[in-house]
Scaffold this motif. Structure first.
Motif, short mmCIF file in Angstrom:
data_model
loop_
_atom_site.label_atom_id
_atom_site.label_comp_id
_atom_site.label_asym_id
_atom_site.label_seq_id
_atom_site.Cartn_x
_atom_site.Cartn_y
_atom_site.Cartn_z
N THR A 179 123.06 3.55 0.50
CA THR A 179 123.07 3.44 -0.96
C THR A 179 123.49 4.76 -1.60
O THR A 179 124.34 4.78 -2.51
N LEU B 47 119.81 11.83 -6.77
CA LEU B 47 119.46 10.45 -6.39
C LEU B 47 118.29 10.42 -5.41
O LEU B 47 117.32 9.67 -5.56
N LYS C 284 126.94 5.33 -3.86
CA LYS C 284 126.89 5.82 -5.24
C LYS C 284 127.66 7.13 -5.40
O LYS C 284 128.32 7.37 -6.41
#
Lengths: 282, 282
Positions: free
Chosen positions: A222, A212, A226
């Protein structure tokens, strides 16, 4: 390979080695050796004249409700493995040899300790630092080898060496994994069959986080959200999943520099930890 | 005699000495040397190949309202005196050399620290233990010499060496006194003329206490009360006057065994301490 059980005898061994100008490589462990430890011993063997490992389950670093009593122990097996990996000496003291009375002082870690494992294990790293300080004074190694799996421990010991000017170099070695990615740990024996099958998803989650970030997601929250989603439906509970600068263990909301992604996951009888360290060049 | 100001250079000096199999005697000080310090240096000179003294006013052991800034300093005079007493090396680091950043951990003394000087100087002995630990790691002495005048400091450092298995022997040397009995101290320069004239009554009070006990008075409270009466009418105030087992610094109401009689007395600009250690065979 010698087994040494007393402080007096290890001092004598070290003194003799220093006299002969031998370099000393040191691998402190709590025993129940796995390939992670053996890789540290091999590394020490490559670089040093005398390789000393210690096997000591340190009560000071276990909380009152933790697994000190039932921490796995198997000295005969450890002895065989350590010999094979190239150790010259096992320092194997009893608890009363190391702590003949209540200690009137400890090392008190005040920074980088209220996060990750330190947050849920108050006093744990004071206990780690105190016993490692003792072992360093007894063994007086040129280099000491630690597994990067215990990333917070490595960071704190590096800080300790710097803070107290201890004449030793800390070498952090890569985490050794099972074929399916699970980080090797003495505590893996506590896993049920189902847990063992599921557990590699911790490493997969870390790899997913790295991916990511590499793809441009630099927001800490974030990335964490995730990653947490990946662990939903697991049969244990997340103790922590977090991202910090490494080795300072400072918090940053916008990820950059050298960072650590770290997970602790609680199964029924085993708390597993794992981490990945990466450089973020935004 | 060498003046060494950096950690790198003192490490090099020590490494060379070890290589040549020289024994190292170490005298840690805060400078402004008096005959007490010089007696420690002479003692180290008699017994060791290399005599290292350190001069470092350690900010970590001063409280926010204490005298760190105005602690007396005179390096040129110290240099002359140390050379004459037989020192080979003065380790004279700056504060930023010793503490380049905020320390992420300290030694935390938990026993024998809530009494005597520790009671009115919270954190003082943590600071002492931390800097002495650093100095021991840098200098790696065979023996380190301390004045018995700082009796609680000596006890705590002995405890530290034992707790962390530091490979050094602590030698406690007798308090050096002025002709009228006042214990030599760098802080004596703060005394006014009248205070200086009065101050020997501290030592007289300690001697009086010893005499009382020798004559059969074994009740701690009684001895303390009678000693306090001796100090009434003094121009300062008693910070503490107490009796403990030594070096454990445990309290006993019925005096026996090795004990310390200790006084701290606050004058306008100087807090003086003194003590006597005796064996009580009831």
């Amino acid at each position: 390979m010698k087994i040494i059980e007393t402080i007096q005898a290890i001092r004598k061994e070290v003194k003799q080695a220093k006299k002969e100008d031998k370099s000393i490589g040191f691998v402190p462990t709590m025993g129940y050796l796995h390939e992670g430890h053996l890789s540290l011993i091999s590394e020490a063997r490559k670089k040093h004249d005398l390789v000393i490992i210690s096997i000591f389950v340190n009560p000071l670093q276990f909380g009152p409700n933790e697994d000190f009593e039932r921490y796995p122990r198997d000295f005969e097996r450890d002895e065989r493995l350590a010999r094979k990996a190239g150790a010259d000496v096992i320092f194997y003291p009893s608890v009363t040899e190391m702590y003949p009375k209540e200690t009137p002082m400890t090392i008190r870690v005040t920074k980088g300790v209220d996060v990750l494992c330190g947050a849920s294990r108050p006093g744990h790293f004071d206990g780690v630092a105190t016993v490692v300080m003792k072992l360093f004074q007894l063994v007086q190694p040129d280099e000491a080898f630690f597994g990067q799996k215990d990333a917070q421990q490595v960071a704190i010991i590096m800080n300790m060496v710097e803070t107290f000017d201890i004449p030793v170099t800390i070498v952090a070695c890569p985490t050794i994994r099972e074929e399916d990615g699970l980080a090797k740990s003495s505590r893996n024996v506590y896993l049920t069959e189902d847990e063992r099958e599921e557990a590699p998803f911790l490493y997969e989650t870390l790899q997913y986080g790295v991916k990511l970030i590499r793809s441009g997601e630099y927001n800490r929250q974030t990335v964490i959200h995730k990653m947490l989603a990946k662990l939903e439906g697991g049969s244990g509970t997340v103790d922590y999943l977090d991202i910090f600068l490494y080795p300072s263990l400072e918090k940053v909301e916008e990820l950059s520099g050298q960072i650590i992604l770290a997970i602790a996951y609680q199964y029924k009888h085993a708390r597993l930890i794992d981490n990945l360290i990466m450089k973020v060049d935004q």
